[in-house]
Motif scaffolding. Structure first.
Motif, short mmCIF file in Angstrom:
data_model
loop_
_atom_site.label_atom_id
_atom_site.label_comp_id
_atom_site.label_asym_id
_atom_site.label_seq_id
_atom_site.Cartn_x
_atom_site.Cartn_y
_atom_site.Cartn_z
N LEU A 51 34.69 39.45 33.25
CA LEU A 51 36.01 39.83 32.77
C LEU A 51 36.18 39.26 31.37
N VAL A 52 36.53 40.12 30.45
CA VAL A 52 36.76 39.67 29.09
C VAL A 52 38.18 40.06 28.69
N ALA A 53 38.89 39.08 28.16
CA ALA A 53 40.24 39.29 27.63
C ALA A 53 40.15 39.13 26.12
N TRP A 54 41.27 39.20 25.45
CA TRP A 54 41.22 39.12 23.98
C TRP A 54 40.73 37.75 23.52
N VAL A 55 40.77 36.75 24.39
CA VAL A 55 40.28 35.41 24.02
C VAL A 55 38.79 35.26 24.30
N GLY A 56 38.17 36.24 24.93
CA GLY A 56 36.76 36.19 25.27
C GLY A 56 36.56 36.21 26.78
N HIS A 57 35.34 35.90 27.20
CA HIS A 57 34.96 35.91 28.61
C HIS A 57 35.75 34.83 29.36
N VAL A 58 36.38 35.22 30.48
CA VAL A 58 37.17 34.25 31.25
C VAL A 58 36.64 34.02 32.65
N GLY A 59 35.65 34.77 33.10
CA GLY A 59 35.07 34.57 34.42
C GLY A 59 34.41 35.83 34.92
N CYS A 60 33.98 35.80 36.17
CA CYS A 60 33.32 36.94 36.80
C CYS A 60 33.95 37.20 38.17
N LEU A 61 33.80 38.43 38.63
CA LEU A 61 34.18 38.73 40.00
C LEU A 61 33.23 37.96 40.92
N TRP A 62 33.71 37.58 42.07
CA TRP A 62 32.84 36.90 43.03
C TRP A 62 31.70 37.83 43.39
N PRO A 63 30.49 37.33 43.38
CA PRO A 63 29.35 38.17 43.77
C PRO A 63 29.52 38.64 45.21
N GLY A 64 28.96 39.79 45.49
CA GLY A 64 29.06 40.32 46.84
C GLY A 64 30.20 41.29 46.97
N ARG A 65 31.16 40.97 47.81
CA ARG A 65 32.22 41.91 48.17
C ARG A 65 32.95 42.47 46.97
N ASP A 66 33.45 41.61 46.07
CA ASP A 66 34.23 42.09 44.93
C ASP A 66 33.38 42.94 43.99
N GLY A 67 32.19 42.47 43.71
CA GLY A 67 31.37 43.15 42.72
C GLY A 67 30.44 44.21 43.25
N GLU A 68 30.35 44.32 44.58
CA GLU A 68 29.38 45.22 45.18
C GLU A 68 29.52 46.65 44.68
#
Length: 118
Positions: A51-68
């Motif tokens: 996930l990138v916002a105007w301030v830059g990268h702020v994190g990722c979706l949890w691997p597995g269910r969210d990102g599958e």
């Protein structure tokens, strides 16, 4: 979200600005764009959606269910020069640190989008 603790400076900077919107309860939300993130070399996790916002990268979706399903969708959209935008909410954890929450569509809706993209 995964890894937001590594981006606390950006998260704090984002949360200290005017939000992009307010939900019905008056809680602020910020816009973020999903993208195929590189593998995490420390935890050896592949297939991440960042996930990138105007301030830059702020994190990722949890691997597995969210990102599958989200990763194939984000990749398919990227091939068509399109992006998937999500609202990000922040709440404080027990230590007083801002922790993000992302609203994602239901798996069935994501699958329909994937089917339309071919």
């Amino acid at each position: 979200m995964y890894g937001s603790h590594n981006n606390e400076g950006r998260v704090h900077r984002l949360c200290s600005t005017q939000p992009h919107g307010l939900d019905p309860d008056g809680d602020p939300w910020y816009t973020a764009v999903l993208y195929p993130a590189p593998p995490d070399p420390i935890y050896r996790i592949d297939d991440l959606v960042g996930l990138v916002a105007w301030v830059g990268h702020v994190g990722c979706l949890w691997p597995g269910r969210d990102g599958e399903l989200m990763l194939p969708l984000v990749q398919a959209l990227g091939r068509q020069s399109q992006h998937f935008v999500v609202p990000v909410f922040f709440g404080q954890d027990a230590n007083g640190l801002e922790r993000p929450t992302v609203l994602l569509p239901y798996a069935e809706e994501v699958q329909l989008l994937l089917d339309r993209l071919g």
